[in-house]
Design a protein around this motif. Structure first.
Motif, PDB file in Angstrom:
ATOM      1  N   LYS A 219      -5.435 -17.143 -98.810  1.00 53.73           N
ATOM      2  CA  LYS A 219      -4.447 -17.342 -99.634  1.00 53.73           C
ATOM      3  C   LYS A 219      -4.739 -16.446-101.536  1.00 53.73           C
ATOM      4  CE  LYS A 219      -2.360 -21.310 -99.120  1.00 53.73           C
ATOM      5  NZ  LYS A 219      -0.620 -20.637 -98.269  1.00 53.73           N
ATOM      6  N   TYR A 220      -3.626 -17.325-101.965  1.00 57.26           N
ATOM      7  CA  TYR A 220      -3.925 -16.701-103.432  1.00 57.26           C
ATOM      8  C   TYR A 220      -4.608 -17.793-104.118  1.00 57.26           C
ATOM      9  CZ  TYR A 220      -2.928 -15.941-108.358  1.00 57.26           C
ATOM     10  OH  TYR A 220      -3.171 -15.951-109.370  1.00 57.26           O
ATOM     11  N   CYS A 221      -6.011 -17.838-104.700  1.00 59.27           N
ATOM     12  CA  CYS A 221      -6.430 -19.271-105.685  1.00 59.27           C
ATOM     13  C   CYS A 221      -6.506 -18.779-106.703  1.00 59.27           C
ATOM     14  CB  CYS A 221      -7.901 -18.339-105.002  1.00 59.27           C
ATOM     15  SG  CYS A 221      -9.634 -19.519-106.331  1.00 59.27           S
ATOM     16  N   SER A 222      -5.472 -19.781-107.272  1.00 63.72           N
ATOM     17  CA  SER A 222      -5.747 -19.415-109.143  1.00 63.72           C
ATOM     18  C   SER A 222      -7.051 -19.644-109.710  1.00 63.72           C
ATOM     19  CB  SER A 222      -4.681 -21.103-108.958  1.00 63.72           C
ATOM     20  OG  SER A 222      -5.569 -21.859-109.162  1.00 63.72           O
ATOM     21  N   VAL A 223      -8.407 -20.067-108.809  1.00 59.32           N
ATOM     22  CA  VAL A 223      -9.360 -19.839-110.524  1.00 59.32           C
ATOM     23  C   VAL A 223      -9.744 -18.649-110.593  1.00 59.32           C
ATOM     24  CG1 VAL A 223     -11.345 -20.503-110.398  1.00 59.32           C
ATOM     25  CG2 VAL A 223      -9.803 -21.935-109.575  1.00 59.32           C
ATOM     26  N   CYS A 224     -10.036 -18.176-108.754  1.00 58.52           N
ATOM     27  CA  CYS A 224     -10.532 -16.365-109.201  1.00 58.52           C
ATOM     28  C   CYS A 224      -8.722 -15.220-109.306  1.00 58.52           C
ATOM     29  CB  CYS A 224     -10.711 -16.053-107.421  1.00 58.52           C
ATOM     30  SG  CYS A 224     -11.541 -17.235-106.778  1.00 58.52           S
TER      31      CYS A 224
END
Length: 62
Positions: free
Chosen positions: A42-47
């Motif tokens: 899934k997409y990580c908003s931090v990375c």
């Protein structure tokens, strides 16, 4: 009428440890894949990139 119990898992980024979301899985699905072998990205908003997730079972999944 429910045909099987599902378990709630929290999804955490494997690199940053950021909590991304939740997912509900059966202990074993129709294809024979158990929840331990289930892989999700899934997409990580931090990375700011898609990363493989680590799943941790939530206690309120009764």
């Amino acid at each position: 009428m429910p045909r099987g119990k599902r378990t709630v898992f929290a999804l955490f980024c494997s690199e940053s440890g950021n909590r991304v979301g939740t997912i509900r899985l059966h202990r074993q699905n129709k294809k024979g894949i158990g929840w331990k072998e289930f892989k999700v990205e899934k997409y990580c908003s931090v990375c700011r990139v898609r990363k493989p997730m680590k799943m941790k079972e939530e206690r309120h999944s009764a």
